[in-house]
Design a protein around this motif. Structure first.
Motif, PDB file in Angstrom:
ATOM      1  N   PHE A  35     126.365 -13.401  88.205  1.00 52.24           N
ATOM      2  CA  PHE A  35     127.416 -14.420  88.072  1.00 52.24           C
ATOM      3  C   PHE A  35     126.942 -15.592  87.208  1.00 52.24           C
ATOM      4  CE2 PHE A  35     129.359 -12.337  91.780  1.00 52.24           C
ATOM      5  CZ  PHE A  35     130.678 -12.307  91.365  1.00 52.24           C
ATOM      6  N   LEU A  36     125.694 -15.984  87.358  1.00 56.71           N
ATOM      7  CA  LEU A  36     125.174 -17.067  86.537  1.00 56.71           C
ATOM      8  C   LEU A  36     125.098 -16.656  85.066  1.00 56.71           C
ATOM      9  CD1 LEU A  36     122.319 -18.436  88.821  1.00 56.71           C
ATOM     10  CD2 LEU A  36     124.373 -19.675  88.114  1.00 56.71           C
ATOM     11  N   ALA A  37     124.706 -15.398  84.813  1.00 51.95           N
ATOM     12  CA  ALA A  37     124.648 -14.913  83.427  1.00 51.95           C
ATOM     13  C   ALA A  37     126.038 -14.910  82.805  1.00 51.95           C
ATOM     14  CB  ALA A  37     124.044 -13.510  83.391  1.00 51.95           C
ATOM     15  N   GLY A  49     115.533 -16.805  93.512  1.00 51.25           N
ATOM     16  CA  GLY A  49     115.409 -15.717  92.542  1.00 51.25           C
ATOM     17  C   GLY A  49     116.595 -15.559  91.614  1.00 51.25           C
ATOM     18  N   ALA A  50     117.722 -16.221  91.928  1.00 51.21           N
ATOM     19  CA  ALA A  50     118.929 -16.041  91.111  1.00 51.21           C
ATOM     20  C   ALA A  50     118.734 -16.544  89.685  1.00 51.21           C
ATOM     21  CB  ALA A  50     120.110 -16.754  91.771  1.00 51.21           C
ATOM     22  N   GLY A  51     118.006 -17.645  89.515  1.00 51.07           N
ATOM     23  CA  GLY A  51     117.799 -18.208  88.181  1.00 51.07           C
ATOM     24  C   GLY A  51     117.063 -17.262  87.235  1.00 51.07           C
ATOM     25  N   PRO A  52     115.887 -16.765  87.620  1.00 52.57           N
ATOM     26  CA  PRO A  52     115.194 -15.809  86.751  1.00 52.57           C
ATOM     27  C   PRO A  52     116.003 -14.546  86.480  1.00 52.57           C
ATOM     28  CG  PRO A  52     113.675 -16.697  88.371  1.00 52.57           C
ATOM     29  CD  PRO A  52     115.027 -17.196  88.741  1.00 52.57           C
ATOM     30  N   PHE A  53     116.705 -14.035  87.495  1.00 47.27           N
ATOM     31  CA  PHE A  53     117.538 -12.857  87.267  1.00 47.27           C
ATOM     32  C   PHE A  53     118.670 -13.168  86.295  1.00 47.27           C
ATOM     33  CE2 PHE A  53     115.908 -10.576  91.109  1.00 47.27           C
ATOM     34  CZ  PHE A  53     115.699  -9.349  90.492  1.00 47.27           C
ATOM     35  N   ALA A  54     119.195 -14.391  86.329  1.00 49.73           N
ATOM     36  CA  ALA A  54     120.261 -14.771  85.398  1.00 49.73           C
ATOM     37  C   ALA A  54     119.782 -14.687  83.959  1.00 49.73           C
ATOM     38  CB  ALA A  54     120.752 -16.191  85.718  1.00 49.73           C
ATOM     39  N   GLU A  55     118.575 -15.147  83.700  1.00 48.86           N
ATOM     40  CA  GLU A  55     118.030 -15.079  82.345  1.00 48.86           C
ATOM     41  C   GLU A  55     117.807 -13.629  81.922  1.00 48.86           C
ATOM     42  OE1 GLU A  55     117.906 -17.181  80.183  1.00 48.86           O
ATOM     43  OE2 GLU A  55     117.590 -19.170  80.985  1.00 48.86           O
ATOM     44  N   ILE A  56     117.380 -12.813  82.863  1.00 46.66           N
ATOM     45  CA  ILE A  56     117.173 -11.396  82.560  1.00 46.66           C
ATOM     46  C   ILE A  56     118.493 -10.734  82.186  1.00 46.66           C
ATOM     47  CG2 ILE A  56     116.552  -9.162  83.582  1.00 46.66           C
ATOM     48  CD1 ILE A  56     114.452 -10.661  85.255  1.00 46.66           C
ATOM     49  N   PHE A  57     119.527 -10.954  82.986  1.00 45.53           N
ATOM     50  CA  PHE A  57     120.823 -10.331  82.714  1.00 45.53           C
ATOM     51  C   PHE A  57     121.496 -10.926  81.483  1.00 45.53           C
ATOM     52  CE2 PHE A  57     120.786  -9.523  87.488  1.00 45.53           C
ATOM     53  CZ  PHE A  57     120.332  -8.228  87.323  1.00 45.53           C
ATOM     54  N   ARG A  58     121.277 -12.207  81.228  1.00 42.43           N
ATOM     55  CA  ARG A  58     121.831 -12.804  80.009  1.00 42.43           C
ATOM     56  C   ARG A  58     121.299 -12.083  78.777  1.00 42.43           C
ATOM     57  NH1 ARG A  58     120.119 -15.678  76.137  1.00 42.43           N
ATOM     58  NH2 ARG A  58     118.070 -15.875  77.124  1.00 42.43           N
ATOM     59  N   ALA A  59     119.995 -11.813  78.789  1.00 38.92           N
ATOM     60  CA  ALA A  59     119.396 -11.072  77.673  1.00 38.92           C
ATOM     61  C   ALA A  59     119.956  -9.656  77.603  1.00 38.92           C
ATOM     62  CB  ALA A  59     117.880 -11.036  77.829  1.00 38.92           C
ATOM     63  N   PHE A 106     123.011  -8.593  78.599  1.00 41.18           N
ATOM     64  CA  PHE A 106     124.368  -8.636  78.059  1.00 41.18           C
ATOM     65  C   PHE A 106     124.364  -8.894  76.549  1.00 41.18           C
ATOM     66  CE2 PHE A 106     125.652 -10.022  82.518  1.00 41.18           C
ATOM     67  CZ  PHE A 106     126.132  -8.768  82.844  1.00 41.18           C
ATOM     68  N   SER A 107     123.428  -9.729  76.109  1.00 41.80           N
ATOM     69  CA  SER A 107     123.347 -10.042  74.678  1.00 41.80           C
ATOM     70  C   SER A 107     122.894  -8.841  73.858  1.00 41.80           C
ATOM     71  CB  SER A 107     122.395 -11.220  74.443  1.00 41.80           C
ATOM     72  OG  SER A 107     122.835 -12.381  75.126  1.00 41.80           O
ATOM     73  N   ALA A 108     122.172  -7.911  74.505  1.00 43.86           N
ATOM     74  CA  ALA A 108     121.654  -6.743  73.784  1.00 43.86           C
ATOM     75  C   ALA A 108     122.709  -5.668  73.556  1.00 43.86           C
ATOM     76  CB  ALA A 108     120.467  -6.148  74.539  1.00 43.86           C
ATOM     77  N   ILE A 109     123.859  -5.783  74.198  1.00 44.68           N
ATOM     78  CA  ILE A 109     124.915  -4.780  74.036  1.00 44.68           C
ATOM     79  C   ILE A 109     125.541  -4.928  72.651  1.00 44.68           C
ATOM     80  CG2 ILE A 109     127.130  -3.951  74.908  1.00 44.68           C
ATOM     81  CD1 ILE A 109     126.332  -5.027  77.647  1.00 44.68           C
ATOM     82  N   PRO A 110     125.619  -3.864  71.855  1.00 46.14           N
ATOM     83  CA  PRO A 110     126.200  -3.960  70.507  1.00 46.14           C
ATOM     84  C   PRO A 110     127.633  -4.489  70.538  1.00 46.14           C
ATOM     85  CG  PRO A 110     125.076  -1.864  70.801  1.00 46.14           C
ATOM     86  CD  PRO A 110     125.124  -2.513  72.150  1.00 46.14           C
ATOM     87  N   LYS A 111     127.926  -5.370  69.616  1.00 41.80           N
ATOM     88  CA  LYS A 111     129.265  -5.956  69.560  1.00 41.80           C
ATOM     89  C   LYS A 111     130.328  -4.899  69.316  1.00 41.80           C
ATOM     90  CE  LYS A 111     131.871  -9.594  67.184  1.00 41.80           C
ATOM     91  NZ  LYS A 111     131.826 -10.619  66.097  1.00 41.80           N
ATOM     92  N   GLY A 112     129.964  -3.841  68.589  1.00 41.46           N
ATOM     93  CA  GLY A 112     130.926  -2.782  68.283  1.00 41.46           C
ATOM     94  C   GLY A 112     131.457  -2.091  69.522  1.00 41.46           C
ATOM     95  N   GLU A 113     130.645  -2.007  70.573  1.00 41.86           N
ATOM     96  CA  GLU A 113     131.105  -1.350  71.795  1.00 41.86           C
ATOM     97  C   GLU A 113     132.166  -2.195  72.499  1.00 41.86           C
ATOM     98  OE1 GLU A 113     128.281   0.271  74.390  1.00 41.86           O
ATOM     99  OE2 GLU A 113     126.943   1.039  72.822  1.00 41.86           O
ATOM    100  N   ARG A 114     131.993  -3.506  72.462  1.00 43.24           N
ATOM    101  CA  ARG A 114     133.022  -4.365  73.048  1.00 43.24           C
ATOM    102  C   ARG A 114     134.329  -4.262  72.255  1.00 43.24           C
ATOM    103  NH1 ARG A 114     128.522  -8.105  73.163  1.00 43.24           N
ATOM    104  NH2 ARG A 114     127.743  -8.374  75.294  1.00 43.24           N
ATOM    105  N   GLU A 115     134.202  -4.226  70.947  1.00 46.55           N
ATOM    106  CA  GLU A 115     135.396  -4.123  70.107  1.00 46.55           C
ATOM    107  C   GLU A 115     136.105  -2.789  70.320  1.00 46.55           C
ATOM    108  OE1 GLU A 115     133.837  -4.709  66.226  1.00 46.55           O
ATOM    109  OE2 GLU A 115     133.740  -6.906  66.409  1.00 46.55           O
ATOM    110  N   ALA A 116     135.325  -1.722  70.481  1.00 48.13           N
ATOM    111  CA  ALA A 116     135.922  -0.414  70.731  1.00 48.13           C
ATOM    112  C   ALA A 116     136.650  -0.398  72.074  1.00 48.13           C
ATOM    113  CB  ALA A 116     134.842   0.664  70.706  1.00 48.13           C
ATOM    114  N   ALA A 117     136.077  -1.060  73.055  1.00 43.47           N
ATOM    115  CA  ALA A 117     136.713  -1.125  74.366  1.00 43.47           C
ATOM    116  C   ALA A 117     138.030  -1.897  74.290  1.00 43.47           C
ATOM    117  CB  ALA A 117     135.776  -1.778  75.367  1.00 43.47           C
ATOM    118  N   GLU A 118     138.056  -2.949  73.486  1.00 41.35           N
ATOM    119  CA  GLU A 118     139.293  -3.712  73.316  1.00 41.35           C
ATOM    120  C   GLU A 118     140.364  -2.871  72.631  1.00 41.35           C
ATOM    121  OE1 GLU A 118     138.348  -7.245  71.216  1.00 41.35           O
ATOM    122  OE2 GLU A 118     137.124  -8.102  72.829  1.00 41.35           O
TER     123      GLU A 118
END
Length: 232
Positions: A52-54, A112-122, A124-136
């Motif tokens: 949720f924080l990410a 532990g939520a803070g460190p996990f947020a940084e991990i998940f933020r990274a 989510f950022s690693a997901i190719p933008k093209g996959e989000r566009e294809a989903a849309e």
């Protein structure tokens, strides 16, 4: 040397240590069960809170993103012992009465939520933008895109880092003894105060912590291999 005339051999130091250790096994087992239970629930809260924080960090609304960033920075800088003291000993001043178990679980989760947020933020950022566009283009709703595309990929990408953070939280759970929670470290302190032994109880819990960490690491390695095989 006179034991034949007394009728029984003297108890040696090694026999005493072994006898004390056998008698203390139920205490070690109870401490281990408490450590595992509190750690699992605390890590679960950490993961959910981290996700949720990410997501909050990705929000375009500063009213959401800025408090999330502030919480993450605070949780990264505040020691776990401080969080536990605020919850368990400071909470009653504000009408918040928590048992050691609940305070330990909540404290570990918030910490532990803070460190996990940084991990998940990274992740989510690693997901190719093209996959989000294809989903849309397929007409998926934001919720469907998140649950079916973004979250599974983020969890897979961040698995090694998540396993490392999980191990850190399990080891950090040793601090929970400061709020009188009967986990492994508290058990070792109790046994040491009764028997005046130091090496045996603390060496025992060190081996138990090592076994826990090794188990988590091996499970993480197995899961990573499974994800790699499926993704190839």
């Amino acid at each position: 040397m006179y034991w034949p005339f007394v009728g029984a051999p003297p108890i040696t130091g090694g026999e005493t240590i072994m006898s004390d250790f056998v008698n203390d096994i139920p205490l070690y087992a109870a401490g281990l069960a408490t450590t595992i239970g509190v750690s699992l629930l605390g890590i679960f809260i950490s993961v959910i809170g981290g996700i949720f924080l990410a997501l909050a960090l990705r929000s375009r609304l500063r009213l959401i993103a800025i408090p999330a960033r502030g919480y993450i920075e605070f949780s990264r800088g505040a020691p776990l012992a401080l969080v536990l003291f605020l919850l368990y000993y400071g909470g009653p001043q504000f009408g918040l009465l928590l048992s050691p178990h609940v305070a330990g679980i909540v404290g570990l989760g918030l910490y532990g939520a803070g460190p996990f947020a940084e991990i998940f933020r990274a992740g989510f950022s690693a997901i190719p933008k093209g996959e989000r566009e294809a989903a849309e283009m397929l007409g998926l709703t934001p919720g469907q895109r998140f649950l079916n595309i973004e979250l599974p990929q983020a969890l897979r990408v961040t698995l090694p880092a998540s396993v490392g953070q999980t191990i850190n939280l399990v080891k950090e759970s040793a601090v929970l003894s400061v709020i009188t929670l009967g986990e492994l470290t508290k058990v070792a302190g109790t046994i040491s105060s009764i028997t005046f032994a130091v090496v045996t109880p603390y060496l025992t819990i060190a081996l138990l912590y090592w076994a826990l960490v090794e188990t988590i690491a091996r499970l993480g390695f197995y899961a990573e291999r499974r994800f790699t095989v499926k993704g190839s």
